[in-house]
Enzyme design. Structure first.
Site, PDB file in Angstrom:
ATOM      1  N   HIS A   1     -58.763  22.942 -40.277  1.00  0.00           N
ATOM      2  CA  HIS A   1     -57.329  22.732 -39.572  1.00  0.00           C
ATOM      3  C   HIS A   1     -56.195  21.929 -40.301  1.00  0.00           C
ATOM      4  O   HIS A   1     -56.912  21.324 -41.211  1.00  0.00           O
ATOM      5  CB  HIS A   1     -57.778  21.462 -38.530  1.00  0.00           C
ATOM      6  CG  HIS A   1     -56.230  20.940 -37.655  1.00  0.00           C
ATOM      7  ND1 HIS A   1     -55.505  22.534 -36.868  1.00  0.00           N
ATOM      8  CD2 HIS A   1     -55.081  20.402 -38.686  1.00  0.00           C
ATOM      9  CE1 HIS A   1     -54.840  21.733 -36.833  1.00  0.00           C
ATOM     10  NE2 HIS A   1     -54.445  20.133 -37.751  1.00  0.00           N
TER      11      HIS A   1
ATOM     12  N   GLU B   1     -50.415  13.719 -35.966  1.00  0.00           N
ATOM     13  CA  GLU B   1     -52.281  13.745 -36.355  1.00  0.00           C
ATOM     14  C   GLU B   1     -52.921  12.607 -36.934  1.00  0.00           C
ATOM     15  O   GLU B   1     -53.966  12.087 -36.799  1.00  0.00           O
ATOM     16  CB  GLU B   1     -51.867  15.187 -36.754  1.00  0.00           C
ATOM     17  CG  GLU B   1     -51.342  16.328 -36.110  1.00  0.00           C
ATOM     18  CD  GLU B   1     -51.778  17.861 -36.092  1.00  0.00           C
ATOM     19  OE1 GLU B   1     -52.153  18.051 -37.473  1.00  0.00           O
ATOM     20  OE2 GLU B   1     -51.307  18.783 -35.833  1.00  0.00           O
TER      21      GLU B   1
ATOM     22  N   ASN C   1     -62.338  28.824 -37.018  1.00  0.00           N
ATOM     23  CA  ASN C   1     -62.094  29.400 -38.284  1.00  0.00           C
ATOM     24  C   ASN C   1     -62.013  28.405 -39.763  1.00  0.00           C
ATOM     25  O   ASN C   1     -61.457  28.138 -40.369  1.00  0.00           O
ATOM     26  CB  ASN C   1     -60.449  30.189 -38.494  1.00  0.00           C
ATOM     27  CG  ASN C   1     -59.632  28.590 -37.542  1.00  0.00           C
ATOM     28  OD1 ASN C   1     -60.088  26.931 -37.040  1.00  0.00           O
ATOM     29  ND2 ASN C   1     -57.905  29.207 -37.323  1.00  0.00           N
TER      30      ASN C   1
ATOM     31  N   TYR D   1     -54.467  19.194 -29.667  1.00  0.00           N
ATOM     32  CA  TYR D   1     -54.070  20.277 -29.227  1.00  0.00           C
ATOM     33  C   TYR D   1     -52.707  20.470 -27.887  1.00  0.00           C
ATOM     34  O   TYR D   1     -52.730  21.554 -27.608  1.00  0.00           O
ATOM     35  CB  TYR D   1     -55.406  21.354 -29.094  1.00  0.00           C
ATOM     36  CG  TYR D   1     -55.440  21.709 -30.720  1.00  0.00           C
ATOM     37  CD1 TYR D   1     -55.113  22.465 -31.341  1.00  0.00           C
ATOM     38  CD2 TYR D   1     -57.585  21.716 -30.719  1.00  0.00           C
ATOM     39  CE1 TYR D   1     -55.732  22.649 -32.783  1.00  0.00           C
ATOM     40  CE2 TYR D   1     -57.808  22.008 -31.926  1.00  0.00           C
ATOM     41  CZ  TYR D   1     -56.789  22.199 -32.629  1.00  0.00           C
ATOM     42  OH  TYR D   1     -57.445  23.287 -34.047  1.00  0.00           O
TER      43      TYR D   1
ATOM     44  N   LYS E   1     -63.480  21.805 -38.932  1.00  0.00           N
ATOM     45  CA  LYS E   1     -64.240  22.212 -37.362  1.00  0.00           C
ATOM     46  C   LYS E   1     -65.776  22.350 -37.587  1.00  0.00           C
ATOM     47  O   LYS E   1     -66.663  22.447 -38.134  1.00  0.00           O
ATOM     48  CB  LYS E   1     -63.168  23.667 -37.046  1.00  0.00           C
ATOM     49  CG  LYS E   1     -61.679  23.094 -36.809  1.00  0.00           C
ATOM     50  CD  LYS E   1     -60.751  24.299 -36.293  1.00  0.00           C
ATOM     51  CE  LYS E   1     -59.428  24.507 -36.554  1.00  0.00           C
ATOM     52  NZ  LYS E   1     -59.407  25.393 -36.025  1.00  0.00           N
TER      53      LYS E   1
HETATM   54  O1  CDP Z   1     -54.702  26.041 -37.137  1.00  0.00           O
HETATM   55  P1  CDP Z   1     -53.736  27.602 -37.378  1.00  0.00           P
HETATM   56  O2  CDP Z   1     -52.308  26.315 -37.642  1.00  0.00           O
HETATM   57  O3  CDP Z   1     -53.484  28.433 -38.340  1.00  0.00           O
HETATM   58  O4  CDP Z   1     -53.867  27.753 -36.197  1.00  0.00           O
HETATM   59  P2  CDP Z   1     -52.505  27.862 -34.643  1.00  0.00           P
HETATM   60  O5  CDP Z   1     -51.635  28.869 -34.252  1.00  0.00           O
HETATM   61  O6  CDP Z   1     -51.996  26.307 -34.575  1.00  0.00           O
HETATM   62  O7  CDP Z   1     -53.479  27.659 -33.815  1.00  0.00           O
HETATM   63  C1  CDP Z   1     -54.312  26.534 -33.155  1.00  0.00           C
HETATM   64  C2  CDP Z   1     -56.115  26.780 -33.566  1.00  0.00           C
HETATM   65  O8  CDP Z   1     -56.195  27.763 -31.945  1.00  0.00           O
HETATM   66  C3  CDP Z   1     -56.351  28.011 -34.846  1.00  0.00           C
HETATM   67  O9  CDP Z   1     -56.598  27.909 -35.579  1.00  0.00           O
HETATM   68  C4  CDP Z   1     -57.628  28.658 -33.818  1.00  0.00           C
HETATM   69  O10 CDP Z   1     -58.789  27.774 -34.054  1.00  0.00           O
HETATM   70  C5  CDP Z   1     -57.062  28.364 -32.457  1.00  0.00           C
HETATM   71  N1  CDP Z   1     -56.474  29.718 -31.808  1.00  0.00           N
HETATM   72  C6  CDP Z   1     -57.535  31.276 -31.326  1.00  0.00           C
HETATM   73  O11 CDP Z   1     -58.865  30.818 -30.959  1.00  0.00           O
HETATM   74  N2  CDP Z   1     -56.773  32.263 -30.555  1.00  0.00           N
HETATM   75  C7  CDP Z   1     -55.116  32.223 -31.080  1.00  0.00           C
HETATM   76  N3  CDP Z   1     -55.107  33.988 -31.298  1.00  0.00           N
HETATM   77  C8  CDP Z   1     -55.035  31.583 -31.896  1.00  0.00           C
HETATM   78  C9  CDP Z   1     -55.284  30.605 -32.411  1.00  0.00           C
HETATM   79 MG    MG Z   2     -51.494  24.904 -36.164  1.00  0.00          MG
END
Ligand code: CDP
Ligand code: MG
Length: 140
Positions: free
Chosen positions: A115, A126, A112, A49, A9
């Site tokens: 992805h 994706e 973070n 997303y 990212k």
């Molecule tokens: O990336 P991952 O699958 O671990 O998490 P996700 O639940 O699919 O969320 C996608 C992305 O949204 C995360 O990797 C974060 O960058 C962002 N996110 C956020 O900003 N705040 C949250 N509470 C949860 C996710």
């Molecule tokens: Mg995810």
């Protein structure tokens, strides 16, 4: 043989950890079969997303994802989806296990670093979202 999409990212690119992320994937016996650097438009980030569009963090997440270049890649290997998720660590770096990419490099639940697709259906969507058939070098 399974394939998954990973992305370094914008925060990971700014921190110069592209090579570190690639090394961890390759070091785990996974193979990089497509790779590029790109900068998303808002529309492209929103499309990627789309599953999160009703979430409170959606517009901030889109702002973040368009804030700089990213490095999308397709990773191939046995159990690649789970292996990549394990190497990434939990979404919130505060909850991520020692030795994971997010524990080592991430600043926040949003910024973070990486992805990784979470299931075979999302991986199929994706990988095709970022790469055409001519940009994939699978099964070598
Ligand atoms: O990336 P991952 O699958 O671990 O998490 P996700 O639940 O699919 O969320 C996608 C992305 O949204 C995360 O990797 C974060 O960058 C962002 N996110 C956020 O900003 N705040 C949250 N509470 C949860 C996710
Ligand atoms: Mg995810």
């Amino acid at each position: 043989m399974e394939r998954t999409l990973s992305i370094v990212k914008p925060d990971g690119v700014k921190k110069d950890v592209i090579g570190e992320v690639l090394k961890r994937f390759e070091g785990a016996g996974l193979r990089i079969v497509a790779l590029k650097m790109a900068q998303l438009t808002r529309e492209e980030a929103e499309g990627f997303y789309a599953v999160h569009k009703e979430r409170p963090f959606f517009s901030s997440l889109v702002d973040f994802m368009v804030s700089g270049p990213i490095v999308p890649m397709i990773i191939e290997g046995e159990g690649a989806i789970k292996k990549v998720r394990d190497l990434m660590g939990a979404t919130n770096p505060a909850d991520a296990e020692e030795g994971t990419i997010r524990k080592d490099f991430a600043d926040s639940i949003e910024a973070n670093v990486v992805h990784g697709s979470d299931a075979s259906e999302t991986a199929a969507f994706e990988t095709s979202y970022f790469f055409s058939a001519f940009e994939k070098f699978e099964g070598r």
